[in-house]
Design a protein around this motif. Structure first.
Motif, PDB file in Angstrom:
ATOM      1  N   SER A 368       0.734  -1.320   0.061  1.00 16.72           N
ATOM      2  CA  SER A 368      -0.070   0.105   0.040  1.00 16.72           C
ATOM      3  C   SER A 368       0.979   1.082  -0.035  1.00 16.72           C
ATOM      4  O   SER A 368       1.666   1.332   1.127  1.00 16.72           O
ATOM      5  N   LEU A 369       0.893   1.772  -1.139  1.00 14.01           N
ATOM      6  CA  LEU A 369       1.733   2.934  -1.297  1.00 14.01           C
ATOM      7  C   LEU A 369       1.094   4.223  -1.244  1.00 14.01           C
ATOM      8  O   LEU A 369      -0.277   4.332  -1.651  1.00 14.01           O
ATOM      9  N   THR A 370       1.494   5.444  -0.476  1.00 18.69           N
ATOM     10  CA  THR A 370       1.202   6.651  -0.693  1.00 18.69           C
ATOM     11  C   THR A 370       1.701   7.673  -1.771  1.00 18.69           C
ATOM     12  O   THR A 370       3.014   7.632  -1.528  1.00 18.69           O
ATOM     13  N   VAL A 371       0.937   7.920  -2.775  1.00 25.86           N
ATOM     14  CA  VAL A 371       1.719   8.887  -3.784  1.00 25.86           C
ATOM     15  C   VAL A 371       1.409  10.317  -3.405  1.00 25.86           C
ATOM     16  O   VAL A 371       0.249  10.861  -3.303  1.00 25.86           O
ATOM     17  N   THR A 372       2.532  11.210  -3.278  1.00 21.82           N
ATOM     18  CA  THR A 372       2.341  12.508  -2.982  1.00 21.82           C
ATOM     19  C   THR A 372       3.104  13.231  -4.138  1.00 21.82           C
ATOM     20  O   THR A 372       3.795  12.911  -4.565  1.00 21.82           O
ATOM     21  N   VAL A 373       2.117  14.392  -4.369  1.00 23.19           N
ATOM     22  CA  VAL A 373       2.740  15.377  -5.144  1.00 23.19           C
ATOM     23  C   VAL A 373       2.780  16.810  -4.699  1.00 23.19           C
ATOM     24  O   VAL A 373       1.637  17.034  -4.082  1.00 23.19           O
ATOM     25  N   THR A 374       3.818  17.490  -4.788  1.00 26.20           N
ATOM     26  CA  THR A 374       3.382  19.016  -4.215  1.00 26.20           C
ATOM     27  C   THR A 374       4.504  19.888  -5.130  1.00 26.20           C
ATOM     28  O   THR A 374       5.229  19.602  -5.887  1.00 26.20           O
ATOM     29  N   ASP A 375       4.065  20.999  -5.160  1.00 24.76           N
ATOM     30  CA  ASP A 375       4.527  22.354  -5.967  1.00 24.76           C
ATOM     31  C   ASP A 375       5.370  23.301  -4.906  1.00 24.76           C
ATOM     32  O   ASP A 375       5.725  24.234  -5.029  1.00 24.76           O
ATOM     33  N   GLY A 376       5.490  22.851  -3.392  1.00 19.91           N
ATOM     34  CA  GLY A 376       5.686  23.503  -2.686  1.00 19.91           C
ATOM     35  C   GLY A 376       4.811  24.577  -1.751  1.00 19.91           C
ATOM     36  O   GLY A 376       5.227  24.616  -0.604  1.00 19.91           O
ATOM     37  N   THR A 377       3.879  24.465  -2.333  1.00 21.97           N
ATOM     38  CA  THR A 377       2.525  25.185  -1.604  1.00 21.97           C
ATOM     39  C   THR A 377       1.405  24.244  -1.692  1.00 21.97           C
ATOM     40  O   THR A 377       0.864  24.180  -0.358  1.00 21.97           O
ATOM     41  N   ASN A 378       1.063  23.719  -2.647  1.00 24.34           N
ATOM     42  CA  ASN A 378      -0.011  23.003  -2.735  1.00 24.34           C
ATOM     43  C   ASN A 378       0.616  21.458  -2.616  1.00 24.34           C
ATOM     44  O   ASN A 378       1.520  21.007  -3.230  1.00 24.34           O
ATOM     45  N   THR A 379      -0.332  20.297  -1.950  1.00 20.64           N
ATOM     46  CA  THR A 379      -0.078  18.980  -1.677  1.00 20.64           C
ATOM     47  C   THR A 379      -1.338  18.240  -2.208  1.00 20.64           C
ATOM     48  O   THR A 379      -2.058  18.699  -1.677  1.00 20.64           O
ATOM     49  N   ASP A 380      -1.093  17.187  -2.787  1.00 23.26           N
ATOM     50  CA  ASP A 380      -2.111  16.231  -2.862  1.00 23.26           C
ATOM     51  C   ASP A 380      -1.705  14.767  -3.037  1.00 23.26           C
ATOM     52  O   ASP A 380      -0.600  14.478  -3.353  1.00 23.26           O
ATOM     53  N   THR A 381      -2.542  13.764  -2.163  1.00 20.36           N
ATOM     54  CA  THR A 381      -2.057  12.551  -2.149  1.00 20.36           C
ATOM     55  C   THR A 381      -3.091  11.651  -2.547  1.00 20.36           C
ATOM     56  O   THR A 381      -4.186  11.810  -2.926  1.00 20.36           O
ATOM     57  N   GLU A 382      -2.733  10.308  -3.214  1.00 25.06           N
ATOM     58  CA  GLU A 382      -3.547   8.956  -3.528  1.00 25.06           C
ATOM     59  C   GLU A 382      -2.947   7.842  -2.988  1.00 25.06           C
ATOM     60  O   GLU A 382      -1.614   7.956  -2.635  1.00 25.06           O
ATOM     61  N   THR A 383      -3.753   7.112  -2.619  1.00 27.33           N
ATOM     62  CA  THR A 383      -3.150   5.562  -2.161  1.00 27.33           C
ATOM     63  C   THR A 383      -3.299   4.820  -3.473  1.00 27.33           C
ATOM     64  O   THR A 383      -4.294   4.528  -4.020  1.00 27.33           O
ATOM     65  N   LEU A 384      -2.366   4.042  -3.374  1.00 24.49           N
ATOM     66  CA  LEU A 384      -2.197   2.881  -4.523  1.00 24.49           C
ATOM     67  C   LEU A 384      -1.872   1.604  -3.937  1.00 24.49           C
ATOM     68  O   LEU A 384      -1.016   1.254  -3.104  1.00 24.49           O
ATOM     69  N   SER A 385      -2.766   0.640  -4.073  1.00 29.24           N
ATOM     70  CA  SER A 385      -2.771  -0.620  -3.554  1.00 29.24           C
ATOM     71  C   SER A 385      -2.279  -1.723  -4.988  1.00 29.24           C
ATOM     72  O   SER A 385      -2.695  -1.677  -5.844  1.00 29.24           O
ATOM     73  N   ILE A 386      -1.312  -2.455  -4.467  1.00 25.08           N
ATOM     74  CA  ILE A 386      -0.498  -3.093  -5.275  1.00 25.08           C
ATOM     75  C   ILE A 386      -0.452  -4.681  -4.809  1.00 25.08           C
ATOM     76  O   ILE A 386       0.040  -5.050  -3.575  1.00 25.08           O
ATOM     77  N   ALA A 387      -1.292  -5.552  -5.446  1.00 23.77           N
ATOM     78  CA  ALA A 387      -1.158  -7.062  -5.266  1.00 23.77           C
ATOM     79  C   ALA A 387      -0.320  -7.786  -6.075  1.00 23.77           C
ATOM     80  O   ALA A 387       0.008  -7.492  -7.233  1.00 23.77           O
ATOM     81  N   ILE A 388       0.568  -8.520  -5.443  1.00 27.82           N
ATOM     82  CA  ILE A 388       1.613  -9.453  -5.863  1.00 27.82           C
ATOM     83  C   ILE A 388       0.713 -10.838  -6.455  1.00 27.82           C
ATOM     84  O   ILE A 388       0.414 -11.563  -5.416  1.00 27.82           O
ATOM     85  N   ASN A 389       0.990 -11.166  -7.720  1.00 29.53           N
ATOM     86  CA  ASN A 389       0.677 -12.357  -8.227  1.00 29.53           C
ATOM     87  C   ASN A 389       1.762 -13.413  -7.964  1.00 29.53           C
ATOM     88  O   ASN A 389       2.857 -13.435  -8.352  1.00 29.53           O
ATOM     89  N   ASP A 390       1.104 -14.616  -7.382  1.00 29.60           N
ATOM     90  CA  ASP A 390       2.323 -15.903  -6.980  1.00 29.60           C
ATOM     91  C   ASP A 390       2.489 -16.468  -8.407  1.00 29.60           C
ATOM     92  O   ASP A 390       1.572 -16.772  -9.291  1.00 29.60           O
ATOM     93  N   ILE A 391       3.671 -16.706  -8.722  1.00 30.98           N
ATOM     94  CA  ILE A 391       4.085 -17.402  -9.945  1.00 30.98           C
ATOM     95  C   ILE A 391       4.753 -18.828  -9.347  1.00 30.98           C
ATOM     96  O   ILE A 391       5.951 -18.729  -8.713  1.00 30.98           O
ATOM     97  N   ASP A 392       4.254 -19.944 -10.181  1.00 31.68           N
ATOM     98  CA  ASP A 392       5.079 -21.194  -9.838  1.00 31.68           C
ATOM     99  C   ASP A 392       6.042 -21.457 -10.683  1.00 31.68           C
ATOM    100  O   ASP A 392       6.102 -21.284 -11.967  1.00 31.68           O
ATOM    101  N   LEU A 393       7.267 -21.657 -10.170  1.00 28.75           N
ATOM    102  CA  LEU A 393       8.495 -21.534 -10.798  1.00 28.75           C
ATOM    103  C   LEU A 393       8.991 -23.096 -11.000  1.00 28.75           C
ATOM    104  O   LEU A 393       8.839 -23.971 -10.053  1.00 28.75           O
ATOM    105  N   THR A 394       9.461 -23.441 -12.356  1.00 29.86           N
ATOM    106  CA  THR A 394       9.715 -24.853 -12.482  1.00 29.86           C
ATOM    107  C   THR A 394      11.102 -25.112 -12.383  1.00 29.86           C
ATOM    108  O   THR A 394      12.058 -24.271 -13.023  1.00 29.86           O
ATOM    109  N   VAL A 395      11.501 -26.179 -11.543  1.00 28.80           N
ATOM    110  CA  VAL A 395      12.955 -26.426 -11.159  1.00 28.80           C
ATOM    111  C   VAL A 395      13.512 -27.275 -12.124  1.00 28.80           C
ATOM    112  O   VAL A 395      12.913 -28.456 -12.296  1.00 28.80           O
ATOM    113  N   THR A 396      14.311 -27.102 -12.672  1.00 30.68           N
ATOM    114  CA  THR A 396      15.290 -28.117 -13.674  1.00 30.68           C
ATOM    115  C   THR A 396      16.568 -28.546 -13.232  1.00 30.68           C
ATOM    116  O   THR A 396      17.263 -27.964 -12.692  1.00 30.68           O
ATOM    117  N   ASN A 397      16.534 -29.889 -13.015  1.00 35.26           N
ATOM    118  CA  ASN A 397      17.741 -30.594 -12.481  1.00 35.26           C
ATOM    119  C   ASN A 397      18.917 -30.800 -13.425  1.00 35.26           C
ATOM    120  O   ASN A 397      18.558 -31.052 -14.679  1.00 35.26           O
TER     121      ASN A 397
END
Length: 397
Positions: A368-397
């Motif tokens: 969960s990231l907070t994105v912030t932007v500012t011009d030195g006087t004005n500021t605004d924020t948004e929250t970004l939710s990032i889900a990580i997908n599980d990837i099955d890895l194939t193991v080669t002998n």
């Protein structure tokens, strides 16, 4: 020498006694005025009568008692010369008595006339309500006064003219019963005046109150701008309406609450003067409302998506999300990321968010990231939710 005496029939003798030296003009009818004692030498029965100007105001009985037969009036006659007549059947004897009348300060007489059967409640102050006339037996100086509930709404002049002193209100009083009194300084006389008030369909009264001195241009629609209250003397139903340039940006409900109906824009209009009208169906009352709009620096951050998912095996530098900025000025802006493990991501000077490290589902399944932007006087924020997908890895002998 025998001398015979021949009897002559002689008149009766009279002795009259007044009851008082003078008699007040307000003496009661039947009051004793005088008594007459008559003696006839021959012992004959006598009868009594009165004569003279004004003798009809008195009466005398068979015993010679003189009483008052009708009211005296000093202003009409200050004294009476009465002739008492005693008759023995042959001769009549008379005696004159003087009845003096004493003056009494009598109350004046008063007559008043109300000008109309009823006076409309919008009758102007100063209007003549009633006239009166007074006569005083002693011709004394007359003064007038008013009394009774509501008499303060009227005034009376030195000649007895009653006028309206303050506005009438049918809803407060539909009629007044006031007393007009005339006094000669010692005595007074009063008369009751009935003053009816006629109803007029009056306009409602209206008051309004702004919710604030000014309103930001980004105020939400539906925000209350002003409240108002109206009352109708006849208790009629009140309806409200708005008019004037820009009034379409606002609305008013059945209770008189004025709200924002569409977005305001300081750059288009800095203030509105609109007219609020309250109507009872026949009459209306208006009040102007001035609505000041304040400028808001437009500085808003928007992500292309606030919730994304990426695979755990993406390479560093992979784009996760982009952002856009609404900016009124041209100042340089700075983007930053914050939040747990926000160092695994980076954001460019244009607001593009990318991965900055290798991700591992087994270690962290979401960020969960907070994105912030500012011009030195004005500021605004948004929250970004990032889900990580599980990837099955194939193991080669």
């Amino acid at each position: 020498i025998t001398i015979n005496v021949i009897n002559d029939d002689e008149p009766a003798t009279i002795a009259t006694t007044l009851s008082a030296s003078s008699f007040a003009e307000n003496s009661a009818v039947g009051a004793s005025i005088a008594s007459v004692n008559a003696t006839d030498p021959e012992g004959s029965a006598v009868t009594y009568t009165l004569s003279g100007t004004g003798s009809d105001n008195f009466s005398i009985d068979a015993s010679g008692n003189i009483t008052l037969a009708s009211a005296l009036d000093y202003e009409a006659a200050t004294s009476y010369e009465l002739t008492v007549v005693v008759d023995d059947g042959t001769y009549a004897s008379t005696e004159v008595i003087t009845v003096s009348v004493a003056d009494v300060n009598e109350a004046p007489s008063l007559s008043a006339t109300v000008a109309f059967n009823a006076f409309q409640e919008n009758t102007a102050t100063g209007t003549t309500i009633a006239t009166s006339s007074v006569t005083d037996p002693e011709a004394g100086s007359i003064s007038y006064s008013l009394s009774g509930t509501g008499s303060e709404n009227f005034s009376v002049s030195s000649d007895g003219t009653v006028t309206l002193a303050s506005a009438l209100d049918y809803e407060t009083a539909s009629a007044y019963e006031i007393t007009l009194t005339a006094s000669d300084g010692d005595n007074s006389v009063s008369e009751t005046l009935t003053i009816n008030v006629g109803d007029i369909n009056e306009a409602p009264s209206l008051t309004s109150t702004l919710a604030a001195e000014s309103f930001a241009e980004n105020v939400a629609t539906g925000t209350t701008i002003a409240t108002s209250s109206a009352s109708d003397p006849e208790s009629s139903t009140i309806t409200y309406s708005l008019s004037g340039t820009g009034s379409d940006n606002f609305s008013v409900d059945a209770n008189g609450n004025v709200t924002v109906a569409s977005n305001l824009d300081y750059e288009t209009t800095t203030s509105y003067t609109i007219t609020l009208t309250a109507s009872d169906g026949s009459n209306s009352t208006q009040e102007n409302i001035t609505i000041n709009v304040t400028d808001v620096i437009e500085f808003a951050l928007a992500l292309n998506s606030t919730s994304v998912s990426i695979n755990e095996d993406v390479s560093s530098g992979t784009q996760v999300a982009t952002s856009s900025l609404t900016q009124e000025g041209t100042e340089t802006v700075t983007y930053t990321l914050s939040g747990t493990d926000s160092d695994k991501f980076s954001i460019s000077s244009s607001g593009v968010i990318t991965t900055a490290a290798t991700l591992d589902y087994e270690n962290t399944t979401s960020y969960s990231l907070t994105v912030t932007v500012t011009d030195g006087t004005n500021t605004d924020t948004e929250t970004l939710s990032i889900a990580i997908n599980d990837i099955d890895l194939t193991v080669t002998n």
